[in-house]
Design a protein around this motif. Structure first.
Motif, mmCIF file in Angstrom:
data_model
loop_
_atom_site.group_PDB
_atom_site.id
_atom_site.type_symbol
_atom_site.label_atom_id
_atom_site.label_comp_id
_atom_site.label_asym_id
_atom_site.label_seq_id
_atom_site.Cartn_x
_atom_site.Cartn_y
_atom_site.Cartn_z
ATOM 1 N N GLU A 25 10.824 4.456 11.070
ATOM 2 C CA GLU A 25 9.872 3.834 12.112
ATOM 3 C C GLU A 25 8.926 4.518 12.378
ATOM 4 O O GLU A 25 7.640 3.918 12.723
ATOM 5 N N ALA A 26 9.409 5.612 12.924
ATOM 6 C CA ALA A 26 8.176 6.598 13.623
ATOM 7 C C ALA A 26 7.038 7.004 12.361
ATOM 8 O O ALA A 26 6.020 6.810 12.421
ATOM 9 N N ALA A 27 7.726 7.182 11.227
ATOM 10 C CA ALA A 27 6.517 7.603 9.926
ATOM 11 C C ALA A 27 5.689 6.398 9.932
ATOM 12 O O ALA A 27 4.615 6.291 9.707
ATOM 13 N N ASP A 28 6.430 5.069 9.543
ATOM 14 C CA ASP A 28 5.524 3.804 9.706
ATOM 15 C C ASP A 28 4.539 3.708 10.660
ATOM 16 O O ASP A 28 3.491 3.439 10.234
ATOM 17 N N SER A 29 4.997 3.850 11.948
ATOM 18 C CA SER A 29 4.119 3.612 12.897
ATOM 19 C C SER A 29 3.017 4.678 13.240
ATOM 20 O O SER A 29 2.025 4.127 13.780
ATOM 21 N N LEU A 30 2.967 5.645 12.448
ATOM 22 C CA LEU A 30 1.960 6.526 12.454
ATOM 23 C C LEU A 30 1.033 6.337 11.137
ATOM 24 O O LEU A 30 -0.087 6.603 10.942
ATOM 25 N N GLY A 31 1.266 5.207 10.521
ATOM 26 C CA GLY A 31 0.422 4.891 9.359
ATOM 27 C C GLY A 31 0.682 5.434 7.912
ATOM 28 O O GLY A 31 -0.163 5.341 7.244
ATOM 29 N N LEU A 32 1.563 6.215 7.902
ATOM 30 C CA LEU A 32 2.118 7.076 6.774
ATOM 31 C C LEU A 32 2.483 5.955 5.595
ATOM 32 O O LEU A 32 3.234 4.903 6.075
ATOM 33 N N ASN A 33 1.908 5.883 4.380
ATOM 34 C CA ASN A 33 2.505 5.154 3.572
ATOM 35 C C ASN A 33 3.727 5.306 3.046
ATOM 36 O O ASN A 33 4.144 6.632 3.468
ATOM 37 N N TYR A 34 4.214 4.729 1.956
ATOM 38 C CA TYR A 34 5.705 4.763 1.612
ATOM 39 C C TYR A 34 5.766 6.303 0.783
ATOM 40 O O TYR A 34 6.902 6.886 1.228
ATOM 41 N N THR A 35 4.827 6.613 0.090
ATOM 42 C CA THR A 35 4.919 8.146 -0.504
ATOM 43 C C THR A 35 4.735 9.125 0.414
ATOM 44 O O THR A 35 5.565 10.039 0.429
ATOM 45 N N GLN A 36 3.873 8.930 1.426
ATOM 46 C CA GLN A 36 3.773 10.108 2.238
ATOM 47 C C GLN A 36 5.195 10.245 3.290
ATOM 48 O O GLN A 36 5.397 11.054 3.302
ATOM 49 N N ALA A 37 5.646 9.111 3.728
ATOM 50 C CA ALA A 37 6.688 8.984 4.685
ATOM 51 C C ALA A 37 7.998 9.550 3.887
ATOM 52 O O ALA A 37 8.618 10.471 4.304
ATOM 53 N N THR A 38 8.074 9.131 2.481
ATOM 54 C CA THR A 38 9.156 9.678 1.704
ATOM 55 C C THR A 38 9.199 11.097 1.556
ATOM 56 O O THR A 38 10.104 11.913 1.762
ATOM 57 N N ARG A 39 7.927 11.594 1.297
ATOM 58 C CA ARG A 39 7.878 12.865 0.725
ATOM 59 C C ARG A 39 7.572 13.809 2.151
ATOM 60 O O ARG A 39 8.463 15.012 2.024
ATOM 61 N N ILE A 67 3.582 -6.201 16.727
ATOM 62 C CA ILE A 67 2.464 -6.090 16.499
ATOM 63 C C ILE A 67 1.917 -5.188 15.629
ATOM 64 O O ILE A 67 1.055 -5.144 15.121
ATOM 65 N N ASN A 68 2.855 -3.855 15.216
ATOM 66 C CA ASN A 68 2.571 -2.956 14.098
ATOM 67 C C ASN A 68 3.316 -3.316 13.141
ATOM 68 O O ASN A 68 3.652 -2.079 12.459
ATOM 69 N N ALA A 69 3.909 -4.323 12.947
ATOM 70 C CA ALA A 69 4.594 -4.831 11.892
ATOM 71 C C ALA A 69 5.742 -3.929 11.359
ATOM 72 O O ALA A 69 6.399 -3.851 10.051
ATOM 73 N N LEU A 70 6.523 -3.488 12.437
ATOM 74 C CA LEU A 70 7.683 -2.772 12.263
ATOM 75 C C LEU A 70 8.764 -3.797 11.984
ATOM 76 O O LEU A 70 9.750 -3.729 11.637
ATOM 77 N N GLU A 71 8.467 -5.049 12.658
ATOM 78 C CA GLU A 71 9.010 -6.240 12.479
ATOM 79 C C GLU A 71 8.452 -7.122 11.901
ATOM 80 O O GLU A 71 7.293 -7.381 11.950
ATOM 81 N N GLU A 72 8.980 -8.038 10.788
ATOM 82 C CA GLU A 72 7.855 -8.988 10.200
ATOM 83 C C GLU A 72 8.261 -10.456 11.050
ATOM 84 O O GLU A 72 9.318 -10.625 11.545
ATOM 85 N N ASN A 129 -3.540 -3.414 4.747
ATOM 86 C CA ASN A 129 -3.780 -3.980 6.154
ATOM 87 C C ASN A 129 -2.673 -3.365 7.100
ATOM 88 O O ASN A 129 -3.221 -2.992 8.131
ATOM 89 N N ILE A 130 -1.408 -3.602 6.748
ATOM 90 C CA ILE A 130 -0.558 -2.883 7.681
ATOM 91 C C ILE A 130 -0.960 -1.599 7.971
ATOM 92 O O ILE A 130 -0.527 -1.190 8.950
ATOM 93 N N ASP A 131 -0.885 -0.734 7.022
ATOM 94 C CA ASP A 131 -1.309 0.994 7.094
ATOM 95 C C ASP A 131 -2.515 0.955 8.021
ATOM 96 O O ASP A 131 -2.330 1.894 8.742
ATOM 97 N N LYS A 132 -3.432 0.269 7.722
ATOM 98 C CA LYS A 132 -4.704 0.241 8.565
ATOM 99 C C LYS A 132 -4.476 0.042 10.057
ATOM 100 O O LYS A 132 -4.801 0.833 11.138
ATOM 101 N N ILE A 133 -3.600 -1.008 10.519
ATOM 102 C CA ILE A 133 -3.534 -1.356 11.731
ATOM 103 C C ILE A 133 -2.606 -0.301 12.346
ATOM 104 O O ILE A 133 -2.576 0.174 13.558
ATOM 105 N N ASP A 137 -7.262 -5.994 16.472
ATOM 106 C CA ASP A 137 -8.635 -5.127 16.134
ATOM 107 C C ASP A 137 -9.354 -6.014 15.023
ATOM 108 O O ASP A 137 -10.184 -4.956 14.331
ATOM 109 N N GLY A 138 -9.315 -7.219 15.003
ATOM 110 C CA GLY A 138 -9.970 -8.095 14.085
ATOM 111 C C GLY A 138 -9.407 -7.876 12.495
ATOM 112 O O GLY A 138 -9.877 -8.596 11.774
ATOM 113 N N THR A 139 -8.336 -7.389 12.273
ATOM 114 C CA THR A 139 -7.367 -7.259 11.244
ATOM 115 C C THR A 139 -6.310 -8.251 11.362
ATOM 116 O O THR A 139 -5.665 -7.930 12.221
#
Lengths: 255, 515
Positions: free
Chosen positions: B412-426, A60-65, A84-88, A74-76
């Motif tokens: 995974e924790a960094a990803d799940s918070l919505g950090l992008n690659y650059t932010q997560a790496t840095r 659901i949050n794309a940790l797995e594809e 999109n992934i970062d937004k979700i 949420d409509g995305t």
């Protein structure tokens, strides 16, 4: 608190999963998953290990594809587009079995990091929000310690606070109490119950059946990558339909 | 529970009895000696043997050291003064200290310049080394230091490093501008830059193809090997002739396509901007400014640098360049993109598979062939490039170890918070991976620093080169060994030991498990 199950669920749709399939190499982990989650729903997902329940919520949050079907949060629509992934991900909070706090940052920094960098919140404001949520999970006095100095239960509560600081609309819990000592499970569950009472949309993978009875308004049973059965907790526990569910419940509630 | 206890039990002690000291055999020095030196018959024998050896060494070395002659003009005078007794001839250090430190060609009236540069190096490094205690605004001083140090060491006009600095700042401005553009404006920029870069690349490849063909005709004379080499060069040349136009079109189009997300076009525009400014802007601008307000120091060439100063210069420059390059290589090696990953893997494996001394010979001899006469890079710069490449490959592998040691949950924790690659790496990955890598990086850095003495084989007179050449072969100090080498060893030890101590202190500072 006992009326948790009657808490309102809106008609608005939070998550739609349609005909979703996933493979690890040639191993078919998730088969034809269809699931619609309303805003404010609290869903507990249970099932034997290896049944794909963690994989489901990690999709659901794309940790797995996922390889087939669609997931709309949420409509995305979840696609391979990184934006999109970062937004979700910024709208969906997640708690892990092993907490995954950032050990090189203090508790406060753990909580303010994402708001500051993803939401561009000013530092002061982010810290106020963080303290608000740390008070909510009852550990404001630990704010300046490092994760390694906290007990497991405290760490998991910090992890919940860290997710909440992003003001997510949906929370995912991936076996949040499985790595904890028994006396710490309660403090984490209490925090989750409180969250549920405030109307948070929650998907929990857990084996805490008491928690499921108390707060869930739907229990989903998964086996071998499929959703076998889903029902309201009362009906699910008292009158399971499928044989596999009965077997699972007898094993997990039997002792 | 303790409450009920207090009520039901008649007596509760209110104060603790002071602890009595442990028996003498179990405390302090006696205990330590018993446990560490005489814990069994074998250890007792080993202790006694070691003690004997230490005493013999001290007895041997002390007279040599304390009979040392500090005031003599040559090794013969030393021997006359000593008259057969054991004693060192430290007079060589007094006589040639300047050569050992600065090399024998550095202008004597300019010794203050490298000395000042050295002192400023320590000052400028402070904000970076002790960043947790010093406000980050002082890092500006650290950033400005290289330009000032360049001017102090090489001399010439101060306007040259200032113009280079200005070019770098302007490039940063260009980067921000292109990054912040609306997509429609950026499409126009991407079109122009894509066209320019495509045509430029095609032209360079065309020149390269011509050059390769030329080389193939000139190496083809000597025997079988020559024939094979000639064939290889001819093949490369033909390959380049065939592909120079498609490559130009491909790259140009890729840049044009990147207008929507802005990554490639921003980087390429900045690269073109800095190249143009460096090639055509810095020279004229600095000479004009120097005409108006001349601020000049006597110019010193790289060939004139030497002694321990050269080691320090190479060490400081190469370490500070190879750590960022190593980080980039390590991250590149973990990349999902096959091209980036491939380039990094090939680079690391190739450079690690070649001895440093080979690379230095390449820097000295081979690179001169590749650049047209006169336009060649400065020797110091060539050596810096080679040593940096070499140590960056090693540091990349050390950091890759650090990256691999991080639990997957951190990503995974960094990803799940919505950090992008650059932010997560840095913010998440690198701080932890680098912390794990500190001992390994320091190991490479210390090794690199000592390896700078290898430049003596390509006739640069670093401290070892000075001793082996101008000092040992002078008539005054012919075949003097121990004293100058002891001095060199001391210099290196001081620096390396400081680095090691700093890194251990840093590791303790970064420890967050339990205080």
């Amino acid at each position: 608190m006992a009326e948790a199950a009657q808490m309102e669920v809106s008609d608005e749709v939070a998550i739609t999963i349609q005909n979703m399939n996933k493979w690890y190499g040639t191993f078919h982990v998730l088969r034809d998953i269809d699931l619609t989650v309303q805003r404010g729903e609290r869903i507990v997902i249970c099932g034997p290990s290896g049944s794909g329940k963690s994989t489901l919520i990690r999709c659901i949050n794309a940790l797995e594809e996922h390889q087939a079907g669609s997931i709309e949060v949420d409509g995305t629509l979840l696609s391979s587009d990184l934006k999109n992934i970062d937004k979700i991900r910024s709208e969906v909070g997640m708690c892990f079995q092993h907490f995954n706090l950032f050990p090189h940052l203090t508790i406060l920094e753990n909580c303010t990091l994402a708001p500051i960098w993803v939401r561009k919140t000013p530092k002061r404001e982010a810290e106020e929000t963080a303290m608000h949520f740390l008070e909510k999970v009852k550990i404001p006095d630990q704010a300046n310690k490092y994760p390694g100095q906290l007990s497991g239960g405290q760490q998991q509560r910090v992890a919940i606070a860290r997710s909440l600081c992003m003001r997510p609309r949906i929370m995912l819990f991936d076996e949040p109490t499985s790595a904890l000592d028994p006396e710490m499970i309660k403090e984490v569950l209490d925090t989750m119950i409180e969250l549920a009472e405030e109307g948070m949309t929650m998907l929990c993978v857990t084996h805490e059946m008491g928690f499921a009875r108390q707060v869930a308004n739907r229990v989903i049973f998964m086996d071998a990558g499929q959703i076998v059965e889903q029902n309201e907790p009362e009906a699910f526990f008292n009158n399971p339909q499928s044989d596999r569910t009965k077997l699972f419940l007898s094993q997990i509630l039997g002792h | 529970m303790s409450d009920t206890h207090a009520q039901t039990v008649a007596f509760v002690r209110e104060t603790e009895i002071p602890p009595s000291p442990p028996p003498a055999m179990e405390a302090g020095a006696v205990k330590w000696v018993r446990e560490n030196l005489f814990s069994g018959w074998f250890n007792t024998i080993m202790t006694l043997v070691a003690l004997y050896i230490i005493i013999r060494i001290v007895i041997g070395v002390f007279p040599w050291f304390f009979n040392g002659v500090w005031d003599a003009g040559s090794i013969r005078e030393c021997r006359d003064i000593l008259q057969g007794t054991t004693g060192a001839c430290f007079a060589v250090l007094v006589d040639r200290w300047d050569h050992l430190l600065f090399g024998f060609n550095y202008p004597q009236d300019a010794y203050w310049r490298p000395t000042l540069a050295f002192v400023l190096l320590i000052v400028a490094a402070m904000p970076a080394l002790f960043y947790m205690y010093i406000p980050s605004k002082f890092l500006i001083g650290t950033a400005l230091y290289p330009f000032l140090a360049y001017w102090l060491l090489w001399g010439g006009s101060l306007w040259v490093p200032i113009a280079v600095l200005a070019a770098i700042i302007l490039t940063g401005v260009v980067f921000r501008l292109v990054e912040g553009m609306t997509v429609s404006t950026r499409t126009v920029v991407a079109g122009i830059v894509g066209l320019a870069a495509g045509v430029g690349l095609a032209y360079l490849l065309y020149l390269g193809a011509q050059e390769l063909w030329f080389i193939s005709t000139s190496v083809g004379q000597a025997g079988l090997f020559g024939t094979i080499m000639s064939l290889v060069f001819k093949l490369c040349s033909v390959f380049t002739y065939v592909f120079f136009i498609p490559m130009g079109i491909f790259v140009g189009y890729a840049i044009y396509q990147s207008a929507s997300d802005g990554g490639l076009v921003t980087v390429v525009t900045s690269l073109i901007a800095i190249s143009v400014m460096m090639l055509y802007g810095v020279g004229p601008v600095s000479s004009v400014l120097n005409g108006i307000i001349p601020i000049e120091l006597e110019a010193v060439e790289s060939r004139q640098m030497g002694g321990f100063m050269l080691c320090m210069m190479l060490g400081a420059v190469c370490v500070s360049l190879s750590i960022p390059l190593g980080i980039v290589l390590a991250l590149g090696r973990q990349s999902d993109m096959p091209l980036i990953k491939g380039v990094c893997v090939v680079f690391i494996e190739f450079v690690r598979g070649v001895p440093l001394i080979t690379l230095l010979f390449v820097a000295n001899v081979m690179l001169a062939y590749f650049f047209p006469p006169g336009s060649g890079l400065d020797l110091f710069l060539r050596v810096v490039i080679m040593i940096t490449m070499f140590s960056a490959a090693y540091i990349a592998e050390v950091i890759r170890g650090g990256l691999a040691a991080l639990p997957k949950g951190q990503y995974e924790a960094a990803d799940s918070l919505g950090l992008n690659y650059t932010q997560a790496t840095r913010l998440i990955i690198l701080p932890q991976a680098l912390k794990i890598s500190i001992p390994g990086i320091v190991n490479v850095a210390v090794g690199l620093f000592k390896d700078t003495t290898l430049v003596s084989v390509i006739s640069m007179f670093d401290i070892v080169g000075m001793i082996r050449g101008p000092i040992q072969q002078s008539t005054d100090w012919i075949s003097i060994y121990w004293e100058p080498y002891l001095f060199a060893a001391t210099c290196f030890f001081i620096v390396c030991y400081s680095i090691s101590q700093y890194s251990q202190w840093l590791e303790r500072q970064l420890q967050t498990d339990h205080h």
